[in-house]
Write an enzyme that holds these catalytic residues in place. Structure first.
Site, mmCIF file in Angstrom:
data_model
loop_
_atom_site.group_PDB
_atom_site.id
_atom_site.type_symbol
_atom_site.label_atom_id
_atom_site.label_comp_id
_atom_site.label_asym_id
_atom_site.label_seq_id
_atom_site.Cartn_x
_atom_site.Cartn_y
_atom_site.Cartn_z
ATOM 1 N N TYR A 111 19.933 70.863 -47.135
ATOM 2 C CA TYR A 111 20.010 71.355 -45.757
ATOM 3 C C TYR A 111 19.919 70.187 -44.754
ATOM 4 O O TYR A 111 20.296 70.331 -43.592
ATOM 5 C CB TYR A 111 18.828 72.296 -45.464
ATOM 6 C CG TYR A 111 18.983 73.740 -45.947
ATOM 7 C CD1 TYR A 111 20.028 74.153 -46.764
ATOM 8 C CD2 TYR A 111 18.049 74.695 -45.552
ATOM 9 C CE1 TYR A 111 20.134 75.473 -47.182
ATOM 10 C CE2 TYR A 111 18.150 76.024 -45.966
ATOM 11 C CZ TYR A 111 19.189 76.408 -46.780
ATOM 12 O OH TYR A 111 19.281 77.722 -47.185
ATOM 13 N N GLY A 112 19.361 69.070 -45.233
ATOM 14 C CA GLY A 112 18.976 67.961 -44.349
ATOM 15 C C GLY A 112 20.057 67.417 -43.442
ATOM 16 O O GLY A 112 19.764 66.875 -42.382
ATOM 17 N N CYS B 95 8.820 66.917 -45.843
ATOM 18 C CA CYS B 95 9.840 67.721 -46.541
ATOM 19 C C CYS B 95 9.108 68.306 -47.736
ATOM 20 O O CYS B 95 8.340 67.596 -48.406
ATOM 21 C CB CYS B 95 10.989 66.805 -46.991
ATOM 22 S SG CYS B 95 12.098 67.567 -48.212
ATOM 23 N N THR B 96 9.339 69.568 -48.004
ATOM 24 C CA THR B 96 8.532 70.217 -49.043
ATOM 25 C C THR B 96 8.849 69.718 -50.457
ATOM 26 O O THR B 96 8.103 69.972 -51.391
ATOM 27 C CB THR B 96 8.684 71.756 -48.971
ATOM 28 O OG1 THR B 96 10.075 72.097 -49.025
ATOM 29 C CG2 THR B 96 8.080 72.294 -47.697
ATOM 30 N N CYS C 103 10.676 75.259 -45.922
ATOM 31 C CA CYS C 103 11.605 74.134 -45.794
ATOM 32 C C CYS C 103 11.430 73.588 -44.382
ATOM 33 O O CYS C 103 11.650 74.326 -43.409
ATOM 34 C CB CYS C 103 13.036 74.630 -46.000
ATOM 35 S SG CYS C 103 14.293 73.401 -45.623
ATOM 36 N N SER D 120 15.644 75.239 -49.439
ATOM 37 C CA SER D 120 17.003 74.906 -49.846
ATOM 38 C C SER D 120 17.091 74.743 -51.361
ATOM 39 O O SER D 120 18.186 74.656 -51.909
ATOM 40 C CB SER D 120 17.429 73.598 -49.188
ATOM 41 O OG SER D 120 16.577 72.559 -49.627
HETATM 42 N N1 DGL Z 1 12.625 71.049 -48.745
HETATM 43 C C1 DGL Z 1 13.511 70.827 -47.629
HETATM 44 C C2 DGL Z 1 12.678 70.373 -46.429
HETATM 45 O O1 DGL Z 1 11.486 70.608 -46.414
HETATM 46 C C3 DGL Z 1 14.642 69.962 -48.058
HETATM 47 C C4 DGL Z 1 15.802 70.017 -47.127
HETATM 48 C C5 DGL Z 1 17.119 69.634 -47.734
HETATM 49 O O2 DGL Z 1 17.641 70.409 -48.532
HETATM 50 O O3 DGL Z 1 17.663 68.591 -47.346
HETATM 51 O O4 DGL Z 1 13.160 69.822 -45.480
#
Ligand code: DGL
Length: 251
Positions: free
Chosen positions: A43-44, A181-182, A74, A12
């Site tokens: 995206y969460g 979460c990455t 993600c 994201s």
């Molecule tokens: N890096 C996304 C993950 O691993 C972040 C998601 C988001 O944008 O909220 O979930």
């Protein structure tokens, strides 16, 4: 599909850089196209349908660019859309990140653990299946609403205040933290500051090994003796993000 074609990788935002860093350690000769969907993050807290549509758009772009494999870097998109994408696009392999909760089971089964992830990941069916198989009954599931966004924006003071508020009461009480979460490995030091000595688990190094195995198995490894190329695309064409992404790649 051809060995010289690129590996498509998306998140994201720029958080997936933590996954790409691990991949580059063991696949330094591949060509990569990284897609950061900053126009649509976070995206969460989006619905499954919304995330499916956003992912489809990115996958179509990678297919047009003739990518040989797609990495979902993600956790939220993996949890909600990996299965859907695999069923829809059967000609291209998908490698999807997931919270390293099984790793805790394998290496530190009996210890108190916090799983930090987006609300979307924690509430997803995919994560719940994993959680119920490996649950050690000493695990706290912590949806970190807004944290990925703060990291994306690089707001250090806000991040520190948020982590203090969310984590301080667990100081000295937990041994392991799953970075589900990455984006979160980018604030590992700040998490450690609040929690004290803990062991971190994240799925990136496992994903990198798995990717290498898949490329070997499909005879798609790029054996050319030259350094990787990395193309960065940001959906809002944010030049600041691009700059930060390439700084983080080198860290
Ligand atoms: N890096 C996304 C993950 O691993 C972040 C998601 C988001 O944008 O909220 O979930």
């Amino acid at each position: 599909m051809n060995k010289n074609e690129a590996i498509g990788i998306f998140d994201s935002g720029i958080g997936g850089v933590t996954v790409l860093r691990e991949i580059l350690k063991i696949l330094p000769n591949e060509n990569y196209i990284y897609y950061s969907d900053s126009k649509n993050n976070p995206y969460g807290d989006k619905s499954d349908k919304q995330i499916n549509e956003l992912c489809e758009h990115i996958v179509e772009l990678f297919i047009k660019q003739k990518c040989k494999v797609i990495i979902i870097a993600c956790n939220t998109a993996s949890a909600k859309s990996a299965q859907y994408l695999r069923e829809k696009y059967t000609n291209i392999p998908f490698i999807a990140i997931e919270p390293a909760y099984k790793m805790v089971y394998d290496y530190a089964y009996n210890e108190p653990t916090i799983v930090m992830a987006t609300k979307g990941t924690i509430e997803s069916e995919k994560f719940n299946l994993l959680y119920h198989v490996y649950d050690n009954h000493k695990t706290i599931l912590l949806p970190c609403v807004g944290l990925a966004d703060m990291i994306e924006e690089g707001k250090t003071d806000k991040i520190k205040a948020y982590l203090k508020e969310q984590l301080e009461s667990y100081r000295g009480k937990v041994k392991n933290v799953v970075l589900g979460c990455t984006h979160y490995p980018l604030v590992q030091d700040e998490i450690q500051e609040v929690l004290g000595q803990v062991t971190f688990f994240d799925g990136s190094s496992y994903l990198a090994k798995h990717l290498k195995e898949i490329l070997e198995e499909k005879d798609l490894l790029n054996y050319e003796d030259k350094e990787s190329t990395i193309q960065f695309i940001d959906s809002s064409n944010n030049q600041q993000k691009k700059k930060r992404f390439f700084e983080l790649i080198k860290e």
